[in-house]
Design a protein around this motif. Structure first.
Motif, PDB file in Angstrom:
ATOM      1  N   HIS A 126       0.839  -1.211   0.000  1.00 60.29           N
ATOM      2  CA  HIS A 126       0.000   0.000   0.000  1.00 60.29           C
ATOM      3  C   HIS A 126       0.872   1.258   0.000  1.00 60.29           C
ATOM      4  O   HIS A 126       0.580   2.225  -0.727  1.00 60.29           O
ATOM      5  N   ARG A 127       1.908   1.249   0.815  1.00 59.49           N
ATOM      6  CA  ARG A 127       2.799   2.411   0.849  1.00 59.49           C
ATOM      7  C   ARG A 127       3.467   2.620  -0.496  1.00 59.49           C
ATOM      8  O   ARG A 127       3.584   3.748  -0.982  1.00 59.49           O
ATOM      9  N   GLN A 128       3.903   1.496  -1.073  1.00 63.64           N
ATOM     10  CA  GLN A 128       4.573   1.609  -2.369  1.00 63.64           C
ATOM     11  C   GLN A 128       3.591   2.111  -3.430  1.00 63.64           C
ATOM     12  O   GLN A 128       3.929   2.969  -4.248  1.00 63.64           O
ATOM     13  N   ILE A 129       2.369   1.573  -3.375  1.00 63.63           N
ATOM     14  CA  ILE A 129       1.351   2.022  -4.342  1.00 63.63           C
ATOM     15  C   ILE A 129       1.065   3.504  -4.141  1.00 63.63           C
ATOM     16  O   ILE A 129       0.964   4.274  -5.113  1.00 63.63           O
ATOM     17  N   GLU A 130       0.934   3.911  -2.848  1.00 67.22           N
ATOM     18  CA  GLU A 130       0.670   5.332  -2.561  1.00 67.22           C
ATOM     19  C   GLU A 130       1.823   6.207  -3.041  1.00 67.22           C
ATOM     20  O   GLU A 130       1.611   7.280  -3.615  1.00 67.22           O
ATOM     21  N   ALA A 131       3.047   5.735  -2.818  1.00 69.76           N
ATOM     22  CA  ALA A 131       4.217   6.510  -3.256  1.00 69.76           C
ATOM     23  C   ALA A 131       4.233   6.609  -4.772  1.00 69.76           C
ATOM     24  O   ALA A 131       4.507   7.690  -5.338  1.00 69.76           O
ATOM     25  N   GLU A 132       3.929   5.490  -5.448  1.00 70.77           N
ATOM     26  CA  GLU A 132       3.909   5.502  -6.909  1.00 70.77           C
ATOM     27  C   GLU A 132       2.768   6.385  -7.418  1.00 70.77           C
ATOM     28  O   GLU A 132       2.918   7.090  -8.422  1.00 70.77           O
ATOM     29  N   ARG A 133       1.621   6.336  -6.711  1.00 74.02           N
ATOM     30  CA  ARG A 133       0.495   7.178  -7.122  1.00 74.02           C
ATOM     31  C   ARG A 133       0.861   8.650  -6.977  1.00 74.02           C
ATOM     32  O   ARG A 133       0.581   9.463  -7.868  1.00 74.02           O
ATOM     33  N   GLN A 134       1.477   9.004  -5.864  1.00 68.23           N
ATOM     34  CA  GLN A 134       1.875  10.406  -5.686  1.00 68.23           C
ATOM     35  C   GLN A 134       2.937  10.800  -6.690  1.00 68.23           C
ATOM     36  O   GLN A 134       2.899  11.904  -7.238  1.00 68.23           O
ATOM     37  N   SER A 135       3.856   9.896  -6.938  1.00 68.75           N
ATOM     38  CA  SER A 135       4.885  10.182  -7.942  1.00 68.75           C
ATOM     39  C   SER A 135       4.245  10.373  -9.305  1.00 68.75           C
ATOM     40  O   SER A 135       4.589  11.304 -10.050  1.00 68.75           O
ATOM     41  N   ALA A 136       3.284   9.497  -9.626  1.00 71.37           N
ATOM     42  CA  ALA A 136       2.580   9.619 -10.899  1.00 71.37           C
ATOM     43  C   ALA A 136       1.771  10.912 -10.920  1.00 71.37           C
ATOM     44  O   ALA A 136       1.700  11.598 -11.957  1.00 71.37           O
ATOM     45  N   SER A 137       1.159  11.272  -9.793  1.00 68.41           N
ATOM     46  CA  SER A 137       0.373  12.499  -9.717  1.00 68.41           C
ATOM     47  C   SER A 137       1.258  13.716  -9.944  1.00 68.41           C
ATOM     48  O   SER A 137       0.903  14.639 -10.699  1.00 68.41           O
ATOM     49  N   VAL A 138       2.422  13.729  -9.324  1.00 66.77           N
ATOM     50  CA  VAL A 138       3.343  14.857  -9.493  1.00 66.77           C
ATOM     51  C   VAL A 138       3.813  14.925 -10.935  1.00 66.77           C
ATOM     52  O   VAL A 138       3.834  15.991 -11.558  1.00 66.77           O
ATOM     53  N   SER A 139       4.164  13.758 -11.458  1.00 65.22           N
ATOM     54  CA  SER A 139       4.630  13.719 -12.850  1.00 65.22           C
ATOM     55  C   SER A 139       3.510  14.143 -13.795  1.00 65.22           C
ATOM     56  O   SER A 139       3.738  14.905 -14.743  1.00 65.22           O
ATOM     57  N   LEU A 140       2.310  13.653 -13.496  1.00 66.14           N
ATOM     58  CA  LEU A 140       1.166  14.006 -14.342  1.00 66.14           C
ATOM     59  C   LEU A 140       0.856  15.487 -14.237  1.00 66.14           C
ATOM     60  O   LEU A 140       0.529  16.131 -15.246  1.00 66.14           O
ATOM     61  N   ARG A 141       0.941  16.056 -13.055  1.00 63.07           N
ATOM     62  CA  ARG A 141       0.658  17.490 -12.875  1.00 63.07           C
ATOM     63  C   ARG A 141       1.609  18.313 -13.723  1.00 63.07           C
ATOM     64  O   ARG A 141       1.190  19.275 -14.370  1.00 63.07           O
ATOM     65  N   SER A 142       2.871  17.916 -13.659  1.00 60.86           N
ATOM     66  CA  SER A 142       3.826  18.730 -14.427  1.00 60.86           C
ATOM     67  C   SER A 142       3.581  18.574 -15.923  1.00 60.86           C
ATOM     68  O   SER A 142       3.617  19.567 -16.664  1.00 60.86           O
ATOM     69  N   GLU A 143       3.295  17.374 -16.375  1.00 57.74           N
ATOM     70  CA  GLU A 143       3.064  17.166 -17.811  1.00 57.74           C
ATOM     71  C   GLU A 143       1.737  17.794 -18.231  1.00 57.74           C
ATOM     72  O   GLU A 143       1.653  18.440 -19.286  1.00 57.74           O
TER      73      GLU A 143
END
Length: 192
Positions: A126-143
């Protein structure tokens, strides 16, 4: 003639001694010898026979007593063996029961460890998924921000390359998107 013969025999009998009866001196001397033999037998031979018979009866009685003692010891040994066998069976049953309880405790402990490990792995996932989701969210926000800024610049016709302005526009756009997602129920978007 018959009468004559019987008188002749009767006369002869009176004169001659009976051949089946011994003489008187033979009877007396035989009686003396029998008395002497009886005295010797009762005085010397009979006590020895009696002593031998007493000794044999004592040996037989001693043998019987020894046999009875041996039988009593054998009975005691059999009872002791039976008692030991019962104790061994009881102890074996206790050992089996303890082994079962120990096995159940080990199984319970292993299940608890497995559950803890599964919970830990699930938590890590769950932590890894949450970290990946936040990472994806940050990456997605910038893109998405870059794409939205380019698109807005082209639509508005004015340059939005100012980073502060760009970040405010992107944040406002994403906030509106989040608010729109929260307002629409999750089940209704699938049905529509």
């Amino acid at each position: 003639m018959k009468v004559l013969n019987s008188t002749l025999f009767a006369a002869e009998d009176a004169a001659e001694p009976n051949p089946l009866l011994p003489e008187t001196y033979d009877i007396v001397w035989s009686a003396v010898i029998v008395v002497i033999i009886a005295v010797v037998f009762t005085r010397y031979v009979l006590p020895k026979f009696q002593a031998v018979l007493d000794e044999r009866s004592a040996q037989i009685e001693g043998g019987i007593k020894k046999a009875e003692q041996a039988q009593a010891q054998a009975d005691k040994a059999v009872e002791e063996q039976e008692r030991l066998l019962v104790e061994a069976r009881t102890e074996a049953a206790q050992v089996r029961e303890e082994a079962r309880a120990e096995g159940a405790a080990i199984i319970k402990e292993l299940k608890a460890k497995a559950n803890d490990e599964a919970a830990r792995i699930t938590e890590t996932a769950h932590r890894q998924i949450e970290a990946e989701r936040q990472s994806a969210s940050v990456s997605l926000r910038s893109e998405v921000g870059a794409l939205a800024t380019d698109l807005a610049s082209k639509i508005v016709g004015e340059s939005l390359e100012d980073s502060a302005r760009q970040s405010r526009v992107v944040d406002r756009f994403l906030d509106e998107l989040d608010a729109a997602e929260g307002a629409v129920p999750a089940g209704s978007s699938k049905e529509a």
